[in-house]
Design a protein around this motif. Sequence first.
Motif, mmCIF file in Angstrom:
data_model
loop_
_atom_site.group_PDB
_atom_site.id
_atom_site.type_symbol
_atom_site.label_atom_id
_atom_site.label_comp_id
_atom_site.label_asym_id
_atom_site.label_seq_id
_atom_site.Cartn_x
_atom_site.Cartn_y
_atom_site.Cartn_z
ATOM 1 N N HIS A 92 -12.408 30.987 73.512
ATOM 2 C CA HIS A 92 -11.955 31.357 72.081
ATOM 3 C C HIS A 92 -11.137 32.603 72.727
ATOM 4 N N VAL A 93 -9.043 32.142 71.782
ATOM 5 C CA VAL A 93 -8.046 32.698 72.342
ATOM 6 C C VAL A 93 -7.878 33.456 71.335
ATOM 7 N N LEU A 94 -7.566 35.079 71.337
ATOM 8 C CA LEU A 94 -7.843 36.167 70.186
ATOM 9 C C LEU A 94 -6.358 36.162 70.650
ATOM 10 N N SER A 95 -5.408 36.570 69.153
ATOM 11 C CA SER A 95 -4.147 37.235 68.980
ATOM 12 C C SER A 95 -4.575 39.083 69.402
ATOM 13 N N GLY A 96 -3.456 39.611 68.884
ATOM 14 C CA GLY A 96 -4.096 41.117 69.094
ATOM 15 C C GLY A 96 -4.336 41.568 67.738
ATOM 16 N N ASN A 97 -3.398 40.454 66.669
ATOM 17 C CA ASN A 97 -3.434 41.349 65.103
ATOM 18 C C ASN A 97 -4.762 39.897 64.619
ATOM 19 N N SER A 98 -5.642 39.355 65.228
ATOM 20 C CA SER A 98 -5.964 38.179 64.462
ATOM 21 C C SER A 98 -7.549 38.742 64.362
ATOM 22 N N ASN A 99 -8.550 38.450 63.509
ATOM 23 C CA ASN A 99 -9.786 38.925 62.971
ATOM 24 C C ASN A 99 -10.709 38.122 63.888
ATOM 25 N N LEU A 100 -11.824 39.885 64.518
ATOM 26 C CA LEU A 100 -12.662 39.324 65.392
ATOM 27 C C LEU A 100 -14.331 39.106 64.818
ATOM 28 N N GLU A 101 -13.967 38.643 63.309
ATOM 29 C CA GLU A 101 -15.065 38.051 63.050
ATOM 30 C C GLU A 101 -15.951 36.782 63.391
ATOM 31 N N THR A 102 -15.127 36.109 64.222
ATOM 32 C CA THR A 102 -15.442 34.880 65.378
ATOM 33 C C THR A 102 -15.919 35.362 66.997
ATOM 34 N N VAL A 103 -15.906 36.953 67.322
ATOM 35 C CA VAL A 103 -17.394 37.071 68.410
ATOM 36 C C VAL A 103 -17.559 38.360 68.018
ATOM 37 N N LEU A 104 -17.348 39.293 66.819
ATOM 38 C CA LEU A 104 -17.963 40.549 66.126
ATOM 39 C C LEU A 104 -18.241 40.491 65.356
ATOM 40 N N LYS A 105 -19.060 41.522 64.564
ATOM 41 C CA LYS A 105 -20.208 41.656 63.442
ATOM 42 C C LYS A 105 -20.690 42.878 63.831
ATOM 43 N N VAL A 106 -21.097 43.073 62.276
ATOM 44 C CA VAL A 106 -21.179 44.790 61.904
ATOM 45 C C VAL A 106 -22.726 44.922 61.624
ATOM 46 N N GLN A 107 -23.504 45.327 62.557
ATOM 47 C CA GLN A 107 -24.911 45.240 62.713
ATOM 48 C C GLN A 107 -25.364 46.481 61.428
ATOM 49 N N SER A 108 -24.640 48.095 61.538
ATOM 50 C CA SER A 108 -24.979 48.341 60.759
ATOM 51 C C SER A 108 -23.817 49.640 60.055
ATOM 52 N N ILE B 149 -23.811 53.517 58.407
ATOM 53 C CA ILE B 149 -24.160 54.475 57.911
ATOM 54 C C ILE B 149 -22.954 55.749 57.565
ATOM 55 N N GLY B 150 -22.736 55.811 56.418
ATOM 56 C CA GLY B 150 -21.563 56.465 56.217
ATOM 57 C C GLY B 150 -20.181 56.083 56.079
ATOM 58 N N LYS B 151 -19.754 56.701 57.352
ATOM 59 C CA LYS B 151 -18.287 56.316 57.320
ATOM 60 C C LYS B 151 -18.146 55.668 58.689
ATOM 61 N N ARG B 152 -18.813 55.599 59.475
ATOM 62 C CA ARG B 152 -19.255 55.062 60.991
ATOM 63 C C ARG B 152 -19.578 53.848 61.095
ATOM 64 N N THR B 153 -19.802 52.753 61.681
ATOM 65 C CA THR B 153 -20.273 51.896 61.832
ATOM 66 C C THR B 153 -20.523 51.024 62.958
ATOM 67 N N GLN B 154 -21.184 50.409 63.039
ATOM 68 C CA GLN B 154 -21.705 49.986 64.375
ATOM 69 C C GLN B 154 -21.806 48.753 64.568
ATOM 70 N N ILE B 155 -20.650 48.205 65.471
ATOM 71 C CA ILE B 155 -20.113 46.905 65.805
ATOM 72 C C ILE B 155 -20.900 46.311 67.234
ATOM 73 N N GLN B 156 -21.240 44.671 66.926
ATOM 74 C CA GLN B 156 -22.112 44.351 68.252
ATOM 75 C C GLN B 156 -21.483 42.688 68.232
ATOM 76 N N PRO B 157 -22.084 41.812 69.536
ATOM 77 C CA PRO B 157 -21.344 41.168 69.970
ATOM 78 C C PRO B 157 -22.127 39.654 68.517
ATOM 79 N N LYS B 158 -21.800 38.872 68.400
ATOM 80 C CA LYS B 158 -22.560 37.656 67.915
ATOM 81 C C LYS B 158 -23.271 37.655 68.655
ATOM 82 N N PHE B 159 -22.807 36.512 69.647
ATOM 83 C CA PHE B 159 -23.483 36.131 70.822
ATOM 84 C C PHE B 159 -23.622 36.963 71.973
#
Length: 605
Positions: free
Chosen positions: A177-193, A195-205
């Motif tokens: 996948h080719v991603l620009s600087g302002n593109s959405n990273l949902e195709t590669v990353l996902k929010v795992q959990s 907690i409050g204002k902190r979010t844990q992001i992990q790769p989808k694959f």
Amino acid sequence: MGNGSVSGQKKDPPKEQEQQHQEKVARSKSTPLGEFLRRKSGASLVFFACTDKAQVITEILEERGWSRTRDHAVTNFTIKWCLEHQVDWKKFQEGKQLINNIPGQITFADKVNLWYTIRDYINSRRNAVGNHVQTFLPMTFVLDDANELNEFLRIHKKQNRTWICKPRYSYAGQGIHVLSGNSNLETVLKVQSSIGKRTQIQPKFPGHIMQEYISRPLLIKGRKFDMRVHWLVAWTKPLIVFYNHHASVIRLSLNLYREYDFDRATHLTNLSVQEHHYRYASSQEDTGMTMQQLNQYFNKCFRPFHPQLCEDWVLTVMQDRMHTIIRQVIRASKHKLERIAGHFGLFGCDFLLDENFRLWLLEVNDNPGVGWGNTQVNTTTKPLFEETLNIVFECFDKYKHNRPILPVQCLKNYSLIYNESDDKERMVLDDNQLFSDKVVPRPTTKEAPAQPPANGTTLPRLSNTRQSTVTTPSATTDIIIRSESILLATNSEANLSKSMEFRERKERVKPDDPQERLRKLKALKERYTFSLPTRSIDKLNQLSFRRSNSSLIALRKAQQKRRIELKPINPDSKRSKPQTPPLRSCETTIEKENSVIIKSTEADS
């Protein structure tokens, strides 16, 4: 008579048989490949071949009298050409069999391991000889590593860059996948959990890397291209590597290059991607070039506008830089390879040139593809594998007869680029290799006249050019490092003395006298002061303004309306016409206002 004729045939005596056997052995020793070139005989050699190279390898070996087996579990083979997971290493017979895989090659044939291997090696060389050792891999982040993922997110948020996401074990452009600087990273990353204002992001694959995209590549007729070159590890004890640029492939895209055009065919030059293009049937020949064709294109189109490029730059300077990168990859991973006699490997490297003619390594393939859209490129496939097998067979035959591996007699298009037994001098030159023609040569400090030290010994003089860093083949790394450190120290002392002289000269200047400074400012003010032709304020004050009749009527109506709105309403009183105020008062007020102005003008006059 028949029986007599049969019985009359005499067998060769033992002396003649022994003489024939000696002649056969002599012929095998004089021939570089020995028994591997013989035609069909009573006991044919067995080989196993799979993958996409099975057809060309079968054609070459069957012409030499070999017999092919299709049994994956075969153990009595002489050579086996397959993938790494199809090898049973426990049943491999060292020194008696050949196989096209090297245990441990995953350290550079895998995208994640390649990044870790090269990064650690470059850092170790920089700590040993200096920061001048250049890297040849784009900035890469392993998404499975939490620290590298956070660093990527920080850079992605602050810098507008284009990125390319690659799976770890992919081939033929799959999952990229080719991603620009302002593109959405949902195709590669996902929010795992969260907690409050902190979010844990992990790769989808798992097993993905995020690599900085070379957004300004060098173009051929407005289209992006990359280069696939082949190199052969013919022997592992010691490591001997050969390089072949005659079978190299220049892969081109069918689309005109635009950075923010996220069509896969624009950014990925793989044949498996280009063959799905709607113009592939009519433009199949435009998807590939040979290295000789690329060299002709550079001489004709790039060299007239870039004087730093020498003639045949592709076949000289660029090939030398490719050799350096391949040697660095081998040095970085050789301690992780398992050295067993009979292991060899044919590998492919993908290179890219940017607009500054800097060479970048994209990836290393342990099973490089063959067969391209261009018919001229396809003609190099069979000679490539034919010479590859000849080199491997010659090294194997010399090992069996206890003869030195080098020199190899059957070389045609291959050339030796790495010999582990003689690599010290070559390593020093590779550490000083520049991969771009626009990079300032090292060192960047100016030359200062070398002053003899106090003990009377003379210091070695170094120039600013990279080529003269190693003057003689007998020079060692320690001498170069010591000489460069002395030169840098001499230059730093000269710069320090210059700065001290300038500071003393500045302190000797006396400050200006305050009166002299005021006089200079007054002269400047008089010099740059100017006047504009405007009316004076006195004449403007002498003017009197009177209201016109239209303004008087409007003023009367406004005052009358104001009085009507402010008049209290009495519901008990009879309806009557509202009494208008006398106009006399309004006129008198206006006359008073005007009279004031008139009087002031009369007084002024």
